[in-house]
Design a protein around this motif. Structure first.
Motif, mmCIF file in Angstrom:
data_model
loop_
_atom_site.group_PDB
_atom_site.id
_atom_site.type_symbol
_atom_site.label_atom_id
_atom_site.label_comp_id
_atom_site.label_asym_id
_atom_site.label_seq_id
_atom_site.Cartn_x
_atom_site.Cartn_y
_atom_site.Cartn_z
ATOM 1 N N TYR A 123 28.621 36.934 33.397
ATOM 2 C CA TYR A 123 28.955 35.066 34.176
ATOM 3 C C TYR A 123 28.233 34.540 34.346
ATOM 4 O O TYR A 123 27.306 34.714 35.397
ATOM 5 N N VAL A 124 28.092 33.672 33.594
ATOM 6 C CA VAL A 124 26.397 32.855 33.977
ATOM 7 C C VAL A 124 27.851 32.203 35.087
ATOM 8 O O VAL A 124 26.725 31.346 36.066
ATOM 9 N N SER A 125 28.514 31.430 35.102
ATOM 10 C CA SER A 125 29.860 30.748 35.477
ATOM 11 C C SER A 125 29.824 31.329 36.746
ATOM 12 O O SER A 125 29.738 30.335 37.964
ATOM 13 N N LEU A 126 29.980 33.165 36.789
ATOM 14 C CA LEU A 126 29.944 33.547 38.358
ATOM 15 C C LEU A 126 28.496 33.477 38.953
ATOM 16 O O LEU A 126 28.976 32.984 40.716
ATOM 17 N N GLY A 127 27.745 33.721 38.114
ATOM 18 C CA GLY A 127 26.062 33.771 38.772
ATOM 19 C C GLY A 127 25.621 32.465 39.626
ATOM 20 O O GLY A 127 25.287 31.374 40.715
ATOM 21 N N ASN B 247 35.641 27.428 34.515
ATOM 22 C CA ASN B 247 35.533 28.432 34.015
ATOM 23 C C ASN B 247 35.807 29.571 34.957
ATOM 24 O O ASN B 247 36.492 30.704 34.642
ATOM 25 N N ILE B 248 36.689 28.590 36.430
ATOM 26 C CA ILE B 248 36.669 29.541 37.753
ATOM 27 C C ILE B 248 38.258 30.130 37.551
ATOM 28 O O ILE B 248 38.688 30.961 37.360
ATOM 29 N N ARG B 249 39.157 29.032 36.522
ATOM 30 C CA ARG B 249 40.372 30.024 35.819
ATOM 31 C C ARG B 249 40.485 30.667 34.722
ATOM 32 O O ARG B 249 41.264 31.725 34.808
ATOM 33 N N ARG B 250 39.259 30.437 33.988
ATOM 34 C CA ARG B 250 38.977 32.203 32.950
ATOM 35 C C ARG B 250 38.209 32.927 33.139
ATOM 36 O O ARG B 250 38.960 34.745 33.493
ATOM 37 N N LEU B 251 37.989 32.922 34.824
ATOM 38 C CA LEU B 251 37.370 33.842 35.244
ATOM 39 C C LEU B 251 38.691 34.955 35.955
ATOM 40 O O LEU B 251 38.690 35.817 35.624
ATOM 41 N N PRO C 132 31.576 30.550 22.987
ATOM 42 C CA PRO C 132 31.216 30.130 23.818
ATOM 43 C C PRO C 132 32.586 28.840 24.349
ATOM 44 O O PRO C 132 32.852 28.764 23.679
ATOM 45 N N ARG C 133 32.330 29.014 26.217
ATOM 46 C CA ARG C 133 33.447 28.142 26.600
ATOM 47 C C ARG C 133 32.619 27.090 26.861
ATOM 48 O O ARG C 133 31.730 27.536 27.776
ATOM 49 N N SER C 134 33.470 25.655 27.231
ATOM 50 C CA SER C 134 33.147 25.078 28.433
ATOM 51 C C SER C 134 32.579 25.877 29.798
ATOM 52 O O SER C 134 33.426 25.867 30.910
#
Length: 201
Positions: free
Chosen positions: A139-143, A182-186, A199-201
């Protein structure tokens, strides 16, 4: 703020507003990167849509925007606060660029440029934690969020100037605001992983 400070902040914002992902994609593919993949004007979407080389170029150039903003602040003032303010302005410009209708990226590469210039040790430690998270979870967003959250903590632990702590909290807030979806999807377990075909935004 003085006139010089305002000038430096505005110019830093304009530097940040130059979207290299948009420019390079237009040049290489002839279309708007924001209309493809996740719709984000940043290095991760470039990787998914255009390829590794252009994505690497965008990451480096976006980081250089942050470095350039810090350099501008340093040139116009010896104060540490103005340098950080210029860095924040560049991140804001990247996220909400005036040249692209305020639809930009998420500011992590530019943040790296800013913090690696001003607080290298803190950026390296937070960055190492972020990279580990990406390797383990993809998860790039988490990083990215771990990097942003870790910055003020490490800046405080490593005893950088107090002004850097407060201003780094602004950078953290900007990152979390831009990663809200991204936080909501995580939390929902629906976030796209690195290498995902959707991919998602």
């Amino acid at each position: 703020m003085t006139g010089v400070s305002i000038f430096a902040a505005v110019l830093s914002y304009l530097i940040g507003s130059v979207s290299f992902s948009y420019v390079i994609t237009r040049w290489v593919r002839g279309y708007d990167i924001r209309e493809h993949g996740s719709g984000n004007a940043g290095a991760t979407n470039m990787l998914r849509v255009v390829g590794k080389g252009p994505a690497a170029a965008v990451f480096i150039l976006d980081a250089l925007k942050g470095i350039a903003a810090i350099g501008l602040g340093s040139l116009l003032s010896e104060g540490q606060t103005l340098m950080m303010v210029c860095g924040i302005a560049a991140v804001i410009g990247h996220n909400w660029p005036i040249f692209l209708g305020f639809r930009g990226g998420k500011g992590i590469a530019t943040t790296i440029g800013v913090t690696a210039t001003l607080t290298l040790a803190a950026a390296l430690i937070a960055g190492a934690a972020a990279i580990l998270a990406i390797i383990l979870t993809r998860y790039v967003s988490l990083g990215s969020l771990i990097f942003a959250a870790g910055l003020p903590v490490m800046i405080a632990v490593l005893d950088y100037p107090t002004s850097y702590i407060y201003l780094s909290l602004v950078i953290t807030l900007l990152a979390f605001v831009r990663h809200a979806t991204n936080i909501r999807r995580l939390f929902a377990g629906t976030e796209s992983k690195l290498g995902s075909s959707k991919p998602r935004s």
